[in-house]
Enzyme design. Sequence first.
Site: not given
Length: 357
Positions: A159, A133-135, A163
């Site tokens: 989260y 994810t870009d997060e 990741k």
Amino acid sequence: MNYLVTGGAGFIGSAVCRRLAADPANRVVNLDLLTYAGNLASLKSIEAQPNYRFVQGDIGDEALVLRLLREEKITVLMHLAAESHVDRSIDGPDAFVETNIVGTFRLLKAARAYWQELKGDARQRFRFHHVSTDEVFGDLPFDSGIFTEDTPYDPSSPYSASKAAADHLVRAWNRTYGLPVVMTNCSNNYGPFHYPEKLVPLIILTALDQRPLPVYGAGDNVRDWLHVDDHAAALECVAARGRLGASYNIGARAERRNIDVVRTICTLLDQRRPRPCGASHADLITMVPDRPGHDRRYAIDPARIEDELGWRPAHSFETGIAATIEWYLENEWWWRPLHDRQAGRRLGAGTPREATA
């Protein structure tokens, strides 16, 4: 190509399975534990196809994963299984550490054991494709900057931190053991079969129920929106032709403020499903207290995948969100049981909460 897709009963995973299984030359094995967000109804269109197989199981079960890799002579292990809801990670981070970090670690161990057994062309063709994810990059100022593959990691939530840890493990297995990996980091997905706790389906379905539409803070947080079918096409492209050891950012250059996404949905619903009272669905918008550590803005630069692999999204945000709303209006059989269960959980907690965005 023989694919093992982890988390293939989830939102993005099911889109990947449907796309890959559409080619009869592919063999698609879906490994999913069927936690709350896994839904076999999302795979109804392919469940009877001879080139598709579902296996209920845990990515942390190394013996099971290794057996499937051997039995199915897997060419690409596409790893999408993850706990992915930011609000849930704030309330209970344990599952995120266990699934996203420990689960990825055990999956890597099984993949390495299998890869070391392979000979000749089979060994050359094998890929471990890690979907992220870009997060993991943290957030950006509202008025400048963009995430590239070289942006330093700076996760904000349990989260995104879990990741980020998984991403680092995959890179370590590539550098230390030579495991052939490719990686992708995507922006916010939307589209059909999306679990109702996420922003787009939550707003659509809550509006249809004529209930308040909760939006965090002032609604100014910005996300880059990617249709899930475009994401699935990009993942297939990277799995087939991506450079080993490389990562690819996948985005649609479609930045929108959360409040503008909500207003767009309201406008389209006003046209397609007007409220009985004659007022706009936008009148239901309700601002709620912001969540802790809420990232300001995500923006992805997809130049690498565009230039190297020729991928482009087929949907603009305008066409994609309109088609998504139409799908939800036409497929109540899929979403109604999930939405009613989610609504009951949210109301039982008291204050309405917005989904991750």
